[in-house]
Design a protein around this motif. Structure first.
Motif, PDB file in Angstrom:
ATOM      1  N   ASP A 126      11.108   4.783   5.418  1.00  0.00           N
ATOM      2  CA  ASP A 126      11.201   4.114   4.116  1.00  0.00           C
ATOM      3  C   ASP A 126       9.846   3.543   3.701  1.00  0.00           C
ATOM      4  N   ILE A 127       8.825   4.379   3.845  1.00  0.00           N
ATOM      5  CA  ILE A 127       7.458   4.003   3.505  1.00  0.00           C
ATOM      6  C   ILE A 127       7.039   4.763   2.248  1.00  0.00           C
ATOM      7  N   PRO A 128       6.509   4.083   1.223  1.00  0.00           N
ATOM      8  CA  PRO A 128       6.002   4.798   0.047  1.00  0.00           C
ATOM      9  C   PRO A 128       4.773   5.620   0.435  1.00  0.00           C
ATOM     10  N   ALA A 129       4.814   6.898   0.100  1.00  0.00           N
ATOM     11  CA  ALA A 129       3.729   7.783   0.530  1.00  0.00           C
ATOM     12  C   ALA A 129       3.478   8.871  -0.506  1.00  0.00           C
ATOM     13  N   GLU A 130       2.244   9.323  -0.551  1.00  0.00           N
ATOM     14  CA  GLU A 130       1.827  10.336  -1.518  1.00  0.00           C
ATOM     15  C   GLU A 130       1.091  11.463  -0.787  1.00  0.00           C
ATOM     16  N   PRO A 131       1.590  12.709  -0.900  1.00  0.00           N
ATOM     17  CA  PRO A 131       0.922  13.820  -0.211  1.00  0.00           C
ATOM     18  C   PRO A 131      -0.354  14.260  -0.918  1.00  0.00           C
ATOM     19  N   VAL A 132      -1.336  14.626  -0.109  1.00  0.00           N
ATOM     20  CA  VAL A 132      -2.581  15.192  -0.638  1.00  0.00           C
ATOM     21  C   VAL A 132      -2.783  16.540   0.063  1.00  0.00           C
ATOM     22  N   PRO A 133      -2.449  17.657  -0.601  1.00  0.00           N
ATOM     23  CA  PRO A 133      -2.513  18.974   0.057  1.00  0.00           C
ATOM     24  C   PRO A 133      -3.950  19.463   0.252  1.00  0.00           C
TER      25      PRO A 133
ATOM     26  N   ASN B 190       0.820  -1.201   0.000  1.00  0.00           N
ATOM     27  CA  ASN B 190       0.000   0.000   0.000  1.00  0.00           C
ATOM     28  C   ASN B 190       0.866   1.268   0.000  1.00  0.00           C
ATOM     29  N   THR B 191       0.478   2.241  -0.804  1.00  0.00           N
ATOM     30  CA  THR B 191       1.094   3.573  -0.768  1.00  0.00           C
ATOM     31  C   THR B 191       0.248   4.450   0.155  1.00  0.00           C
ATOM     32  N   ILE B 192       0.883   5.011   1.153  1.00  0.00           N
ATOM     33  CA  ILE B 192       0.163   5.814   2.139  1.00  0.00           C
ATOM     34  C   ILE B 192      -0.223   7.157   1.525  1.00  0.00           C
ATOM     35  N   LYS B 193      -1.493   7.468   1.566  1.00  0.00           N
ATOM     36  CA  LYS B 193      -1.949   8.797   1.178  1.00  0.00           C
ATOM     37  C   LYS B 193      -2.084   9.642   2.442  1.00  0.00           C
ATOM     38  N   TYR B 194      -1.347  10.751   2.475  1.00  0.00           N
ATOM     39  CA  TYR B 194      -1.384  11.565   3.692  1.00  0.00           C
ATOM     40  C   TYR B 194      -1.786  13.004   3.391  1.00  0.00           C
ATOM     41  N   ALA B 195      -2.637  13.544   4.252  1.00  0.00           N
ATOM     42  CA  ALA B 195      -3.135  14.907   4.098  1.00  0.00           C
ATOM     43  C   ALA B 195      -2.155  15.886   4.722  1.00  0.00           C
ATOM     44  N   THR B 196      -1.863  16.950   3.995  1.00  0.00           N
ATOM     45  CA  THR B 196      -0.994  18.007   4.516  1.00  0.00           C
ATOM     46  C   THR B 196      -1.650  19.358   4.262  1.00  0.00           C
ATOM     47  N   THR B 197      -1.155  20.370   4.913  1.00  0.00           N
ATOM     48  CA  THR B 197      -1.636  21.732   4.669  1.00  0.00           C
ATOM     49  C   THR B 197      -0.576  22.475   3.883  1.00  0.00           C
ATOM     50  N   GLY B 198      -0.630  22.337   2.572  1.00  0.00           N
ATOM     51  CA  GLY B 198       0.354  23.002   1.727  1.00  0.00           C
ATOM     52  C   GLY B 198       1.332  22.014   1.127  1.00  0.00           C
TER      53      GLY B 198
ATOM     54  N   LEU C 184       9.209  12.141   7.935  1.00  0.00           N
ATOM     55  CA  LEU C 184       8.895  10.928   8.700  1.00  0.00           C
ATOM     56  C   LEU C 184       8.794   9.714   7.784  1.00  0.00           C
ATOM     57  N   PHE C 185       8.062   9.839   6.674  1.00  0.00           N
ATOM     58  CA  PHE C 185       7.906   8.706   5.770  1.00  0.00           C
ATOM     59  C   PHE C 185       9.225   8.350   5.080  1.00  0.00           C
ATOM     60  N   LYS C 186      10.060   9.331   4.800  1.00  0.00           N
ATOM     61  CA  LYS C 186      11.380   9.065   4.215  1.00  0.00           C
ATOM     62  C   LYS C 186      12.230   8.237   5.179  1.00  0.00           C
TER      63      LYS C 186
END
Length: 346
Positions: free
Chosen positions: A202-209, A176-184, A197-199
């Protein structure tokens, strides 16, 4: 003595008496300041006293972040005390975008008459300039007084079953690729720290602003993302009612939140990352010192108000009454610390 001589003597006596009265009146005029020079001084002082009154009209607080987030909520509560402690209205205007740089530029272009304040944070100077070209420095503003320590916590939706870092890593290990909410985006503190943190994990992650902290938390509650980052005013009630889980905080010593209890730091969980942010009120550095003092005292009076303290307690926070020098020292220390994290997300 002849009648003519007696009349002449009476006239001479009257003249002498009148002369003495006029002389005394003249002396009295000098001691009471009614001479032309003194009258001129008096006339000059009256307008100066009137012009020196501050404030005489509405004060605006420029807010770099969206409606409903932690700093916006606190600033609006402070503003509501304007009439009580300043005698004039205080309003909040949201100038969002550019990781806070739009608001900062607008504040620096406003008149330096003390009628414009801005809410700023450390990353506007310690982080954002590494990602966005800015035309300001810390010397352009004067921090008046702190607002809050930014206590970022990473959260998951309770329905996910992810309650700690190990379970998050296990979820990612399943492909699973983690989708994470950010402000900006890059240049924003919440984006940078959760990305770091995700780097490190070593977790694959995708930001959702999202535009603001509350929107990010709402997206997590609604199941649109796997993870979000927020501060107590935005997530506290959701954690208390069981909708969200706290995975950890970037505050190195951990965090105590009213109604939630202790939240462990990522450092305590074996992840070498920490971040202590701050928000504070500021004005242009060229604003007159006497006006800076009035504004600082106003906010300090609000912080001491029992009703405001009860409001902050209800948010699970305390006002951060840092001084100008304390804020500057913290921003400079943060700037140095960010040199370790910035290469991980550039």
């Amino acid at each position: 003595m002849k009648r003519g001589e007696k009349t002449m003597k009476k006239l001479m006596s009257l003249v002498l008496a009148l002369a003495m009265i006029l002389s005394l009146a003249a002396c009295g005029g000098k001691t009471t300041g009614t001479s032309p020079d003194s009258a001129g001084d008096s006339q000059q002082e009256t307008p100066a006293t009137s012009d020196g009154a501050f404030p005489e009209k509405q004060i605006t607080i420029i807010m770099p972040w969206s409606l409903g987030g932690g700093p916006d909520t606190i600033a609006r509560q402070v503003a509501s005390y304007g009439e009580k402690y300043l005698g004039v209205p205080v309003i909040v205007e949201n100038h969002t975008g550019g990781s806070g740089t739009i608001a900062m530029n607008d504040a620096l272009q406003a008149e330096d008459d003390g009628y414009t304040m801005v809410v700023a944070n450390g990353p506007l100077f310690s982080l954002t300039p590494s990602f966005i070209n800015v035309n300001y420095t810390l010397d352009d503003i004067t921090p008046l007084i702190g607002m809050r320590i930014t206590e970022f916590v990473v959260l998951t939706n309770s329905k996910s079953g992810i309650t700690n870092i190990d379970e998050l890593k296990a979820y990612a290990a399943e492909g699973n690729t983690i989708k994470y909410a950010t402000t900006g985006g890059p240049g924003n503190d919440s984006y940078t720290m959760i990305s770091v943190l995700f780097k490190l994990l070593d977790i694959p992650a995708e930001p959702v602003p999202y535009d603001g902290g509350q929107e990010a938390i709402n997206a997590l509650v609604g199941g649109h993302v796997d993870v979000a980052i927020g501060s107590p005013p935005t997530y506290r009630d959701y954690v208390i009612n069981g909708e969200l889980n706290c995975l950890g905080t970037f505050i190195p010593e951990g965090l105590e939140v009213e109604g939630i209890g202790h939240i462990s730091s990522f450092r305590d969980q074996g992840v070498d990352v920490d971040f202590t942010g701050m928000d504070y009120f500021a004005v242009r550095s060229s604003v007159d010192d006497s006006k800076k003092e009035v504004l600082t005292n106003f906010i300090a009076e609000v912080y001491a108000d029992p009703e405001f303290q009860e409001f902050m307690k209800g948010m699970g926070m305390e006002a951060w009454e840092a001084t100008e020098s304390e804020i500057v020292d913290m921003v400079e220390a943060q700037t140095e610390a960010m040199t370790e994290y910035i290469p991980l997300v550039q």
